[in-house]
Design a protein around this motif. Structure first.
Motif, PDB file in Angstrom:
ATOM      1  N   SER A  33      13.493  30.166  92.276  1.00 12.92           N
ATOM      2  CA  SER A  33      13.616  31.222  91.265  1.00 12.92           C
ATOM      3  C   SER A  33      14.492  30.795  90.096  1.00 12.92           C
ATOM      4  O   SER A  33      14.309  31.272  88.966  1.00 12.92           O
ATOM      5  CB  SER A  33      14.181  32.495  91.903  1.00 12.92           C
ATOM      6  OG  SER A  33      15.546  32.314  92.274  1.00 12.92           O
ATOM      7  N   LEU A  34      15.441  29.896  90.353  1.00 11.54           N
ATOM      8  CA  LEU A  34      16.330  29.423  89.286  1.00 11.54           C
ATOM      9  C   LEU A  34      15.796  28.163  88.620  1.00 11.54           C
ATOM     10  O   LEU A  34      16.479  27.578  87.768  1.00 11.54           O
ATOM     11  CB  LEU A  34      17.734  29.185  89.852  1.00 11.54           C
ATOM     12  CG  LEU A  34      18.458  30.426  90.381  1.00 11.54           C
ATOM     13  CD1 LEU A  34      19.828  30.066  90.920  1.00 11.54           C
ATOM     14  CD2 LEU A  34      18.578  31.502  89.297  1.00 11.54           C
ATOM     15  N   ASP A  35      14.620  27.734  89.050  1.00 11.43           N
ATOM     16  CA  ASP A  35      13.928  26.603  88.424  1.00 11.43           C
ATOM     17  C   ASP A  35      14.743  25.313  88.487  1.00 11.43           C
ATOM     18  O   ASP A  35      14.788  24.546  87.515  1.00 11.43           O
ATOM     19  CB  ASP A  35      13.582  26.933  86.963  1.00 11.43           C
ATOM     20  CG  ASP A  35      12.475  26.036  86.414  1.00 11.43           C
ATOM     21  OD1 ASP A  35      11.647  25.567  87.215  1.00 11.43           O
ATOM     22  OD2 ASP A  35      12.454  25.792  85.193  1.00 11.43           O
ATOM     23  N   PHE A  36      15.377  25.054  89.622  1.00  6.54           N
ATOM     24  CA  PHE A  36      16.074  23.789  89.813  1.00  6.54           C
ATOM     25  C   PHE A  36      15.055  22.670  90.021  1.00  6.54           C
ATOM     26  O   PHE A  36      13.946  22.894  90.511  1.00  6.54           O
ATOM     27  CB  PHE A  36      17.004  23.858  91.028  1.00  6.54           C
ATOM     28  CG  PHE A  36      18.253  24.657  90.802  1.00  6.54           C
ATOM     29  CD1 PHE A  36      19.129  24.326  89.789  1.00  6.54           C
ATOM     30  CD2 PHE A  36      18.560  25.741  91.617  1.00  6.54           C
ATOM     31  CE1 PHE A  36      20.285  25.053  89.573  1.00  6.54           C
ATOM     32  CE2 PHE A  36      19.716  26.474  91.417  1.00  6.54           C
ATOM     33  CZ  PHE A  36      20.585  26.142  90.390  1.00  6.54           C
ATOM     34  N   GLU A  37      15.449  21.457  89.653  1.00  2.66           N
ATOM     35  CA  GLU A  37      14.578  20.305  89.842  1.00  2.66           C
ATOM     36  C   GLU A  37      14.428  20.010  91.329  1.00  2.66           C
ATOM     37  O   GLU A  37      15.339  20.257  92.125  1.00  2.66           O
ATOM     38  CB  GLU A  37      15.157  19.080  89.123  1.00  2.66           C
ATOM     39  CG  GLU A  37      15.141  19.179  87.609  1.00  2.66           C
ATOM     40  CD  GLU A  37      15.657  17.912  86.951  1.00  2.66           C
ATOM     41  OE1 GLU A  37      15.737  16.873  87.639  1.00  2.66           O
ATOM     42  OE2 GLU A  37      15.981  17.965  85.759  1.00  2.66           O
ATOM     43  N   ASP A  41      18.788  18.445  92.426  1.00  2.00           N
ATOM     44  CA  ASP A  41      19.200  18.925  91.116  1.00  2.00           C
ATOM     45  C   ASP A  41      20.718  18.852  91.027  1.00  2.00           C
ATOM     46  O   ASP A  41      21.424  19.375  91.897  1.00  2.00           O
ATOM     47  CB  ASP A  41      18.721  20.369  90.911  1.00  2.00           C
ATOM     48  CG  ASP A  41      18.968  20.863  89.491  1.00  2.00           C
ATOM     49  OD1 ASP A  41      20.135  21.113  89.153  1.00  2.00           O
ATOM     50  OD2 ASP A  41      17.994  20.985  88.735  1.00  2.00           O
ATOM     51  N   GLU A  42      21.218  18.197  89.989  1.00  2.00           N
ATOM     52  CA  GLU A  42      22.662  18.026  89.858  1.00  2.00           C
ATOM     53  C   GLU A  42      23.378  19.357  89.647  1.00  2.00           C
ATOM     54  O   GLU A  42      24.513  19.534  90.095  1.00  2.00           O
ATOM     55  CB  GLU A  42      22.978  17.058  88.717  1.00  2.00           C
ATOM     56  CG  GLU A  42      22.589  15.623  89.009  1.00  2.00           C
ATOM     57  CD  GLU A  42      23.055  14.661  87.942  1.00  2.00           C
ATOM     58  OE1 GLU A  42      23.744  15.107  86.988  1.00  2.00           O
ATOM     59  OE2 GLU A  42      22.737  13.456  88.050  1.00  2.00           O
ATOM     60  N   ALA A  43      22.739  20.293  88.965  1.00  2.00           N
ATOM     61  CA  ALA A  43      23.372  21.597  88.745  1.00  2.00           C
ATOM     62  C   ALA A  43      23.561  22.329  90.071  1.00  2.00           C
ATOM     63  O   ALA A  43      24.620  22.930  90.317  1.00  2.00           O
ATOM     64  CB  ALA A  43      22.539  22.435  87.785  1.00  2.00           C
ATOM     65  N   GLU A 105      28.750  31.880  86.037  1.00  2.00           N
ATOM     66  CA  GLU A 105      29.529  31.185  85.011  1.00  2.00           C
ATOM     67  C   GLU A 105      28.737  30.037  84.400  1.00  2.00           C
ATOM     68  O   GLU A 105      28.906  29.696  83.223  1.00  2.00           O
ATOM     69  CB  GLU A 105      30.836  30.659  85.604  1.00  2.00           C
ATOM     70  CG  GLU A 105      31.838  31.757  85.939  1.00  2.00           C
ATOM     71  CD  GLU A 105      33.033  31.227  86.707  1.00  2.00           C
ATOM     72  OE1 GLU A 105      33.084  30.000  86.968  1.00  2.00           O
ATOM     73  OE2 GLU A 105      33.920  32.039  87.051  1.00  2.00           O
ATOM     74  N   ALA A 106      27.859  29.412  85.203  1.00  2.00           N
ATOM     75  CA  ALA A 106      27.050  28.291  84.711  1.00  2.00           C
ATOM     76  C   ALA A 106      25.792  28.754  83.988  1.00  2.00           C
ATOM     77  O   ALA A 106      25.006  27.924  83.512  1.00  2.00           O
ATOM     78  CB  ALA A 106      26.671  27.376  85.875  1.00  2.00           C
ATOM     79  N   GLY A 107      25.572  30.064  83.903  1.00  2.00           N
ATOM     80  CA  GLY A 107      24.428  30.584  83.183  1.00  2.00           C
ATOM     81  C   GLY A 107      23.208  30.861  84.024  1.00  2.00           C
ATOM     82  O   GLY A 107      22.137  31.161  83.492  1.00  2.00           O
TER      83      GLY A 107
END
Length: 241
Positions: A33-37, A41-43, A105-107
């Motif tokens: 849902s957050l569209d991580f790779e 994903d590094e985020a 906080e990271a958006g």
């Protein structure tokens, strides 16, 4: 009615080391849902590491080891008098809140509340290295399987990828990836071995005005180890001495 709180008196054995293992609930849907790779994903990694750092700051464990959506916490001392209900609920709630706050906080805006579950694992000190080696082995399996699945999925789709990979051994997965230009042994260490968060000594310098000289002292600081080595007996001897 307190007599009905039958599990509240359950405590971890006082003679054992305690490990807490936290797992993200429904994190496959969350990362989608957050569209991580995919597969890494590094985020997302940074959100997990940030959660671990908050746990380190709050509870001062000996070691935190994380990979994927899993967090393993080796406690130095056991809080809450070892009450299992308390350990499970507080650590799961703390991790869930920390991750959510860091994500916002990271958006990132999770569409559902984020939650972790937690289990208490009493273990003797001599078995601690074996436990963490087993989790690091799982990190490696997860890395190999994830790269194989997502690499093949981009070619043939989700269902066909799962069907083609069913029952394949490690050697076959290595070969499948190598044929497609992926050398799994060269992907970043944090993907293969996970991330360690622990304290290491470092030297700080200062000035002594009475003696008019520079002085040094050894302090401990938290290290986020993205190049974590394979866990060995020697690694834990340094941590648990």
């Amino acid at each position: 009615m307190r007599e009905h709180e039958v599990y509240s008196r359950l405590r971890a054995p006082p003679s054992s080391r305690i490990i807490l293992r936290l797992d993200g609930r429904g994190f496959h849907r969350l990362t989608e849902s957050l569209d991580f790779e995919r597969p890494y994903d590094e985020a997302f990694r940074d959100l997990m590491v940030g959660t671990c750092q908050d746990i380190m700051d709050e509870f001062s464990p000996t070691l935190i080891y994380t990979f994927s959506d899993e967090i393993n916490v080796l406690l130095d001392s056991v809080p809450f008098a070892g009450r299992v209900e308390k350990l499970d609920s507080v650590f799961a709630g703390f991790a869930s809140s920390s991750f959510t706050m860091s994500a916002l906080e990271a958006g990132f805006s999770p569409v559902k509340p984020v939650s972790f579950d937690c289990r208490v694992i009493p273990i003797s000190s001599d078995l601690v290295p074996e436990y963490f080696r087993s989790r690091q082995d799982e990190s490696w399996r997860n890395c190999l399987n994830s790269y194989a699945y997502w690499t093949l999925r981009r070619e043939v789709g989700a269902r066909s990828a799962a069907r083609k990979l069913h029952g394949l051994k490690h050697d076959s997965l290595h070969e499948l990836l190598f044929e497609r230009g992926v050398n799994i042994s060269r992907v970043p260490a944090w993907q293969r071995r996970g991330v360690g968060i622990y304290r290491v000594p470092h030297t700080v310098t200062g000035y002594n005005p009475l003696r008019d000289e520079e002085v040094s002292a050894v302090r401990m600081r938290v290290k986020v180890d993205l190049e974590l080595p394979l866990f060995t007996e020697e690694f834990f001897e340094g941590l648990m001495k």
